[in-house]
Design a protein around this motif. Structure first.
Motif, PDB file in Angstrom:
ATOM      1  N   ALA A 157      -2.368  22.533 -26.438  1.00 26.61           N
ATOM      2  CA  ALA A 157      -3.477  22.963 -25.578  1.00 26.61           C
ATOM      3  C   ALA A 157      -3.174  22.678 -24.113  1.00 26.61           C
ATOM      4  CB  ALA A 157      -4.766  22.262 -25.997  1.00 26.61           C
ATOM      5  N   ILE A 158      -2.711  21.471 -23.830  1.00 28.24           N
ATOM      6  CA  ILE A 158      -2.392  21.108 -22.447  1.00 28.24           C
ATOM      7  C   ILE A 158      -1.259  21.983 -21.915  1.00 28.24           C
ATOM      8  CG2 ILE A 158      -1.456  19.287 -20.986  1.00 28.24           C
ATOM      9  CD1 ILE A 158      -3.000  17.266 -22.647  1.00 28.24           C
ATOM     10  N   ALA A 159      -0.264  22.239 -22.738  1.00 30.02           N
ATOM     11  CA  ALA A 159       0.854  23.085 -22.316  1.00 30.02           C
ATOM     12  C   ALA A 159       0.381  24.489 -21.955  1.00 30.02           C
ATOM     13  CB  ALA A 159       1.907  23.148 -23.425  1.00 30.02           C
ATOM     14  N   SER A 160      -0.522  25.052 -22.754  1.00 24.53           N
ATOM     15  CA  SER A 160      -1.006  26.409 -22.486  1.00 24.53           C
ATOM     16  C   SER A 160      -1.833  26.459 -21.208  1.00 24.53           C
ATOM     17  CB  SER A 160      -1.821  26.926 -23.674  1.00 24.53           C
ATOM     18  OG  SER A 160      -3.048  26.227 -23.803  1.00 24.53           O
ATOM     19  N   LEU A 161      -2.603  25.405 -20.934  1.00 24.45           N
ATOM     20  CA  LEU A 161      -3.383  25.356 -19.700  1.00 24.45           C
ATOM     21  C   LEU A 161      -2.471  25.266 -18.482  1.00 24.45           C
ATOM     22  CD1 LEU A 161      -6.291  22.995 -20.814  1.00 24.45           C
ATOM     23  CD2 LEU A 161      -6.494  25.415 -20.192  1.00 24.45           C
ATOM     24  N   LEU A 162      -1.404  24.510 -18.589  1.00 19.83           N
ATOM     25  CA  LEU A 162      -0.446  24.417 -17.483  1.00 19.83           C
ATOM     26  C   LEU A 162       0.249  25.757 -17.243  1.00 19.83           C
ATOM     27  CD1 LEU A 162       1.136  20.902 -18.153  1.00 19.83           C
ATOM     28  CD2 LEU A 162      -0.582  21.535 -16.439  1.00 19.83           C
ATOM     29  N   VAL A 163       0.514  26.495 -18.315  1.00 22.18           N
ATOM     30  CA  VAL A 163       1.084  27.836 -18.175  1.00 22.18           C
ATOM     31  C   VAL A 163       0.116  28.731 -17.409  1.00 22.18           C
ATOM     32  CG1 VAL A 163       1.688  29.948 -19.448  1.00 22.18           C
ATOM     33  CG2 VAL A 163       2.575  27.730 -20.206  1.00 22.18           C
ATOM     34  N   PHE A 164      -1.188  28.634 -17.712  1.00 20.98           N
ATOM     35  CA  PHE A 164      -2.199  29.424 -17.003  1.00 20.98           C
ATOM     36  C   PHE A 164      -2.239  29.061 -15.517  1.00 20.98           C
ATOM     37  CE2 PHE A 164      -6.558  29.452 -15.304  1.00 20.98           C
ATOM     38  CZ  PHE A 164      -6.804  30.820 -15.315  1.00 20.98           C
ATOM     39  N   VAL A 165      -2.189  27.784 -15.215  1.00 26.03           N
ATOM     40  CA  VAL A 165      -2.240  27.335 -13.815  1.00 26.03           C
ATOM     41  C   VAL A 165      -1.017  27.838 -13.053  1.00 26.03           C
ATOM     42  CG1 VAL A 165      -2.197  25.322 -12.300  1.00 26.03           C
ATOM     43  CG2 VAL A 165      -3.669  25.325 -14.330  1.00 26.03           C
ATOM     44  N   ILE A 166       0.155  27.709 -13.655  1.00 24.35           N
ATOM     45  CA  ILE A 166       1.392  28.167 -13.005  1.00 24.35           C
ATOM     46  C   ILE A 166       1.353  29.669 -12.769  1.00 24.35           C
ATOM     47  CG2 ILE A 166       3.887  28.434 -13.320  1.00 24.35           C
ATOM     48  CD1 ILE A 166       3.799  25.752 -14.884  1.00 24.35           C
ATOM     49  N   TRP A 167       0.885  30.434 -13.768  1.00 20.22           N
ATOM     50  CA  TRP A 167       0.774  31.890 -13.606  1.00 20.22           C
ATOM     51  C   TRP A 167      -0.188  32.230 -12.477  1.00 20.22           C
ATOM     52  CZ3 TRP A 167      -3.543  35.001 -14.015  1.00 20.22           C
ATOM     53  CH2 TRP A 167      -3.315  36.377 -13.975  1.00 20.22           C
ATOM     54  N   SER A 168      -1.317  31.521 -12.432  1.00 21.91           N
ATOM     55  CA  SER A 168      -2.324  31.790 -11.406  1.00 21.91           C
ATOM     56  C   SER A 168      -1.765  31.529 -10.012  1.00 21.91           C
ATOM     57  CB  SER A 168      -3.549  30.911 -11.652  1.00 21.91           C
ATOM     58  OG  SER A 168      -4.493  31.043 -10.615  1.00 21.91           O
ATOM     59  N   ALA A 169      -0.991  30.454  -9.869  1.00 25.74           N
ATOM     60  CA  ALA A 169      -0.430  30.106  -8.563  1.00 25.74           C
ATOM     61  C   ALA A 169       0.498  31.196  -8.041  1.00 25.74           C
ATOM     62  CB  ALA A 169       0.324  28.782  -8.659  1.00 25.74           C
ATOM     63  N   GLN A 170       1.052  32.005  -8.933  1.00 23.12           N
ATOM     64  CA  GLN A 170       1.967  33.066  -8.537  1.00 23.12           C
ATOM     65  C   GLN A 170       1.244  34.359  -8.148  1.00 23.12           C
ATOM     66  OE1 GLN A 170       4.408  33.301 -12.035  1.00 23.12           O
ATOM     67  NE2 GLN A 170       5.665  31.532 -11.469  1.00 23.12           N
ATOM     68  N   GLN A 171      -0.082  34.391  -8.380  1.00 26.14           N
ATOM     69  CA  GLN A 171      -0.850  35.588  -8.050  1.00 26.14           C
ATOM     70  C   GLN A 171      -1.371  35.499  -6.618  1.00 26.14           C
ATOM     71  OE1 GLN A 171      -0.638  37.830 -10.555  1.00 26.14           O
ATOM     72  NE2 GLN A 171       0.498  36.122 -11.477  1.00 26.14           N
ATOM     73  N   PRO A 172      -1.560  36.647  -5.954  1.00 24.31           N
ATOM     74  CA  PRO A 172      -2.151  36.625  -4.610  1.00 24.31           C
ATOM     75  C   PRO A 172      -3.591  36.147  -4.686  1.00 24.31           C
ATOM     76  CG  PRO A 172      -1.981  38.871  -5.427  1.00 24.31           C
ATOM     77  CD  PRO A 172      -1.219  38.009  -6.392  1.00 24.31           C
ATOM     78  N   PRO A 173      -4.123  35.505  -3.651  1.00 24.00           N
ATOM     79  CA  PRO A 173      -5.513  35.027  -3.676  1.00 24.00           C
ATOM     80  C   PRO A 173      -6.475  36.151  -4.015  1.00 24.00           C
ATOM     81  CG  PRO A 173      -4.366  34.187  -1.762  1.00 24.00           C
ATOM     82  CD  PRO A 173      -3.454  35.202  -2.392  1.00 24.00           C
TER      83      PRO A 173
END
Length: 415
Positions: A157-173
């Motif tokens: 679960a924690i790993a999947s949430l970190l994947v979401f955060v990393i993906w989000s950081a790569q998106q434009p605001p």
């Protein structure tokens, strides 16, 4: 009262894993979205406010668990430090709140699975009930086996949430669209209402306190496990909250789940699997936690005494566990993820108000936290509880009154 006691098999790592498993799930994948719908760009403030109130309550819970390490949590603390009415109320509210949380988690898991199944709404609700039945069977197999499965669930679960955060950081605001609301638009009541919903996302640490009879060296283990769990979860929620604000989705529905913010593809699938695993893990731990409170209430004859019977090896409470599952299944039958979550918010805030009251009664020579923290926790819980929808408050108060009438009847009958 029954004299049989559970065997102490869980150490500090196991208690931390159980705490994380009780928290990292519906809160991270669902309630942060509900909080964003209310607070908008103020979500991070609402997360910090909820974390602070939860920390105060966590310290009060740790104080109580250290001086009175038994199964039952605030139900037992209320009896010992306050009075029988408040003790019973705590147990009754805990069962209501956590059963609603478990139902919400099972429903969210079922709706996620339905993304691929395409079933009707009625079939999805039946699937949620089936998931609860399967998890109950796992719990009945014993705490140690459930603990091992839970450890794997927490890591994924924690790993999947970190994947979401990393993906989000790569998106434009504001890649998704315009924000639901901005900090300027969110009123102080919206922020407090968001904090009330997010507070539930922290309360899995209470699962650790209900294990007073099962952990090794409870006076040392329980406080440390609660504090470590709170720190880890706050950092994780802060990261996920930032990611949601960064994406700024246009709308958050009543059935929101984090995967809705992701396009189809590998990242979506990773978060999808993590969300299912996490919410099933939360449900597993809630079945364990609620069953322990029902066990304690049955031992005191607030509920039928036969529900206090343990299995042959004194490792589980089959009757209490089955009763717990039935309650959760009934709530799930009504459907509605947000409705169940909001009801859980009100009842659990009142529950922890009683926790703080009990903590204020601990003798000075037994204290390791200042009374100041419990006072702040009490004020915080009552203030946030008043921010919940009036309909939910009315239903919660009505159920509490029904429970007190039942308690008074049994109390007088026993006397």
């Amino acid at each position: 009262m029954s004299d049989a006691r559970l065997i102490r098999t869980t150490g500090l790592p196991g208690a931390i894993v159980l705490g994380l498993g009780s928290i990292v799930g519906t809160g991270a994948f669902v309630s942060l979205g509900f909080g964003y719908a209310l607070a908008g760009d103020g979500l991070l403030f609402a997360i910090l406010l909820a974390a602070f109130v939860a920390l105060c309550n966590g310290l009060s819970s740790a104080q109580l668990a250290a001086v009175h390490p038994v199964s039952g949590g605030t139900y037992e603390y209320g009896y010992k430090f306050l009075n029988h009415d408040l003790g019973f109320s705590a147990g009754w509210l805990f069962v209501c709140a956590k059963s609603a949380s478990a139902a919400a988690a099972a429903l969210a898991s079922a709706w996620l699975l339905n993304h691929y199944l395409g079933w009707s709404e009625g079939a999805v609700i039946a699937l949620a009930v089936g998931l609860l039945a399967a998890i109950t069977a796992l719990v009945l197999a014993g705490l140690r086996r459930s603990n091992q499965v839970n450890a794997l669930m927490v890591l994924l679960a924690i790993a999947s949430l970190l994947v979401f955060v990393i993906w989000s950081a790569q998106q434009p605001p504001e890649a998704m669209s315009t924000s639901v609301t901005g900090t300027d638009d969110a009123s102080w009541r919206d922020l407090l209402a968001a904090a009330a919903l997010l507070f539930v996302a922290y309360t899995g640490y209470g699962r650790i306190a209900t294990m007073g009879e099962e952990v090794q060296q409870p006076r040392r283990t329980i406080p440390r496990a609660i504090i470590v769990t709170m720190i880890v979860v706050t950092l994780l929620y802060g990261a996920v909250g930032w990611a949601i604000v960064h994406l700024a989705p246009a709308s958050i529905g009543e059935d929101f789940i984090l995967t809705q913010l992701l396009p189809a593809g590998g990242v979506h699938n990773v978060v999808f699997v993590g969300a299912i695993i996490a919410m099933l893990g939360v449900t597993l731990n809630l079945v364990l936690g609620v069953s322990r409170v029902i066990l304690a209430m049955a031992r005191r004859n607030d509920l039928p005494l036969r529900w206090a019977k343990l299995n042959v090896g004194n490792t589980s409470a089959p009757a209490a566990t089955l009763v717990t599952a039935v309650i959760m299944m009934v709530i799930a039958l009504f459907g509605g993820i947000k409705l169940a979550w909001t009801f859980s918010a009100f009842t659990v805030l009142i529950y922890y108000s009683i926790t703080n009251l009990a903590a204020l009664k601990v003798a000075p020579e037994q204290r390791f936290i200042a009374r100041f923290w419990s006072v702040l926790g009490l004020i915080g819980c009552l203030s946030l509880a008043l921010m919940v929808e009036l309909t939910i408050i009315g239903v919660g108060v009505a159920l509490l009154l029904v429970g007190l009438l039942w308690h008074r009847y049994r109390y007088r009958k026993a006397a």
